[in-house]
Design a protein around this motif. Structure first.
Motif, PDB file in Angstrom:
ATOM      1  N   ARG A   1       0.669  -1.169  -0.040  1.00 18.46           N
ATOM      2  CA  ARG A   1      -0.126  -0.137   0.112  1.00 18.46           C
ATOM      3  C   ARG A   1       0.854   1.111  -0.207  1.00 18.46           C
ATOM      4  NH1 ARG A   1      -3.529  -2.768   3.806  1.00 18.46           N
ATOM      5  NH2 ARG A   1      -5.150  -3.739   2.451  1.00 18.46           N
TER       6      ARG A   1
ATOM      7  N   ARG B   1       3.712   5.944  -9.143  1.00 22.07           N
ATOM      8  CA  ARG B   1       2.485   6.060 -10.037  1.00 22.07           C
ATOM      9  C   ARG B   1       2.970   4.882 -11.262  1.00 22.07           C
ATOM     10  NH1 ARG B   1      -1.680   7.638  -8.403  1.00 22.07           N
ATOM     11  NH2 ARG B   1      -0.982   8.285  -6.173  1.00 22.07           N
TER      12      ARG B   1
ATOM     13  N   TRP C   1      -3.810  -2.612 -11.442  1.00 25.72           N
ATOM     14  CA  TRP C   1      -2.406  -3.537 -11.647  1.00 25.72           C
ATOM     15  C   TRP C   1      -2.713  -4.722 -12.093  1.00 25.72           C
ATOM     16  CZ3 TRP C   1      -0.388  -2.354  -6.114  1.00 25.72           C
ATOM     17  CH2 TRP C   1       0.266  -0.986  -6.060  1.00 25.72           C
TER      18      TRP C   1
ATOM     19  N   ALA D   1       1.889   1.846  -3.650  1.00 27.08           N
ATOM     20  CA  ALA D   1       0.658   2.404  -4.146  1.00 27.08           C
ATOM     21  C   ALA D   1       0.718   3.700  -4.179  1.00 27.08           C
ATOM     22  CB  ALA D   1      -0.382   1.533  -3.902  1.00 27.08           C
TER      23      ALA D   1
ATOM     24  N   GLU E   1      -8.550  -2.299  -7.767  1.00 28.93           N
ATOM     25  CA  GLU E   1      -8.353  -0.650  -7.371  1.00 28.93           C
ATOM     26  C   GLU E   1      -7.541   0.083  -8.057  1.00 28.93           C
ATOM     27  OE1 GLU E   1      -7.564   0.337  -3.287  1.00 28.93           O
ATOM     28  OE2 GLU E   1      -9.306  -0.991  -2.677  1.00 28.93           O
ATOM     29  N   ARG E   2      -6.322  -0.456  -8.411  1.00 29.55           N
ATOM     30  CA  ARG E   2      -5.166   0.448  -8.937  1.00 29.55           C
ATOM     31  C   ARG E   2      -5.123   0.080 -10.385  1.00 29.55           C
ATOM     32  NH1 ARG E   2      -2.949   4.506  -5.590  1.00 29.55           N
ATOM     33  NH2 ARG E   2      -3.922   3.941  -3.552  1.00 29.55           N
TER      34      ARG E   2
END
Ligand SMILES: *Cc1c(COP(=O)(O)O)cnc(C)c1O
Length: 390
Positions: free
Chosen positions: A166, A173, A209, A169, A206-207
């Motif tokens: 996290r 970027r 990835w 994260a 969420e990201r």
């Protein structure tokens, strides 16, 4: 003088033939194989179905080229898609090649999103192979030493450390993927727990990835599911396979789903040998026999019997730190370096391995029986006791 390059310190034994879970050396002495060529001989040695499958294919055609359609490769890809719920497969010849494809895919995915220096989060104690990129992803300074400059684009976090992921994260970027072994092999048989894997999946969603699971060692039924991540009911975007897929015939695979599918086009990646008719026949036969013979359930029960057997036999023995693992991927951690147990076991007719210095690693074939399990526990226990008492 040997003309073989000195990349392995080899044990002084050569095997002339094998049958099931047994190997026979040139003098005829037999050994119980609890290592399976490092998780490779899924069906044990000389399995009649595999022998027949390979021989039949060799009599037809061994190799054509990926310049042509290969129906057996298509069938194997379909089978892998069925058992994983994933979409597409790229075939290669080894674990590092499968991971190299996964890393290239993740970077390609990043560039499509206009990330110019795509970064992959990798774990401590990870092992992903020995090519330059996979060695850079591997967390072993000794293995990396002398081969710098390493490949850029990897950041490392402690295994199972969600907060560390996290934190990255929040400030980086450029992250495009998280790559891990659900059950680390070389690193010492460490297991990621299901909650952690699910949380990683959520974070990746969420990201945006990719979640990459290196299943090269723990895949193909070994942990009691086809793939280790199936225990947590999450699906990765990329999974890599090799070792056990061909039961001894070299074959690797990089399997994709969702966002990771449909990225590569002709010219982006390739392999001369990858998924040739012989290797694909070995892969298909391996998967067929696993299904038809109930070998995944067998991995659950026999793995349980081995761990329970050792737990009972070694109860109260000072120096045994932990007995762990899942299915037929088992680690016994001792409180001291124990590499010499490998030679002692060899003398006693047992093939085992020690990894990470002090972890006895057992990777029996999926055809291991309850009585083989008993033979293993009965044979190895006194050696462990003696070693710890000396
Ligand atoms: C063995 C292994 C590799 C490398 O496979 P090779 O076929 O030796 O290149 C990669 N990842 C994991 C988890 C492995 O156990």
């Amino acid at each position: 003088m040997s003309h073989v390059m000195n990349t392995y310190s080899r044990l002084p034994v050569a095997f002339a033939r094998g049958e099931g879970v047994w190997l026979y050396d040139e003098a005829g002495k037999r050994y119980l194989d609890a290592l399976s060529g490092i998780a490779v001989n899924t069906l044990g040695h000389n399995h009649p179905r595999l022998v027949q499958g390979i021989a039949q294919q060799a009599g037809r055609v061994l190799h054509t080229s990926n310049l042509y359609r290969i129906p057996l490769q298509e069938a194997l890809a379909t089978r892998l898609a069925e058992i994983s719920g994933m979409d597409e497969v790229f075939f290669c010849n080894s674990g590092l090649e499968a991971n190299e494809a996964a890393i290239k895919l993740a970077r390609f995915y990043g560039h499509k999103k206009k990330i110019e220096l795509p970064t992959i989060i990798v774990m401590e104690h990870a092992f992903h192979g020995r090519s330059l990129a996979t060695l850079s992803a591997t967390a072993n300074r000794k293995a990396q030493a002398g081969f710098e400059p390493l490949v850029q684009g990897f950041v490392r976090v402690p295994y199972r450390d969600l907060d560390a992921v996290r934190q990255i994260a929040a400030r980086n970027r450029d992250v495009v993927a998280v790559m891990l072994e659900v059950l680390q092999g070389e690193g010492g048989v460490h297991l990621v727990d299901e909650t952690c894997l699910r949380a990683l999946r959520e974070l990746c969603d969420e990201r945006g990835w990719l979640l990459i699971c290196d299943e090269v060692q723990c895949g193909i039924g070994r942990t009691g599911k086809w793939f280790g991540w199936q225990h947590a009911d999450v699906r990765p975007d990329i999974m890599t396979l090799a070792k056990g897929l061909g039961s001894g015939v070299p074959i690797g695979a990089c399997v994709t789903a969702g966002l990771a599918s449909g990225l590569f086009q002709p010219g982006n990646h390739g392999s001369t040998f990858g998924g040739n008719p012989l290797a694909s026949a070995a892969g298909l036969t391996t998967l067929d026999v696993i299904s038809e013979s109930g070998l995944i359930d067998n991995a659950v029960s026999v793995g349980q019997a081995i761990r329970a057997g050792f737990a009972e036999a070694l109860v109260g023995v000072a120096g045994v730190v932990e007995i762990r693992g899942r299915g037929l991927m088992i680690g016994i951690e001792l409180d001291r370096p124990c590499a010499e147990l490998v030679t002692r076991a060899l003398d006693a007719g047992l093939l085992i391995n020690v990894t990470a210095g002090n972890v006895i690693r057992l990777l029996p074939a999926l055809v291991f029986s309850e009585s083989d399990a008993k033979a293993l526990v009965d044979g190895l226990t006194p050696l462990i006791r003696e070693f710890l008492l000396q």
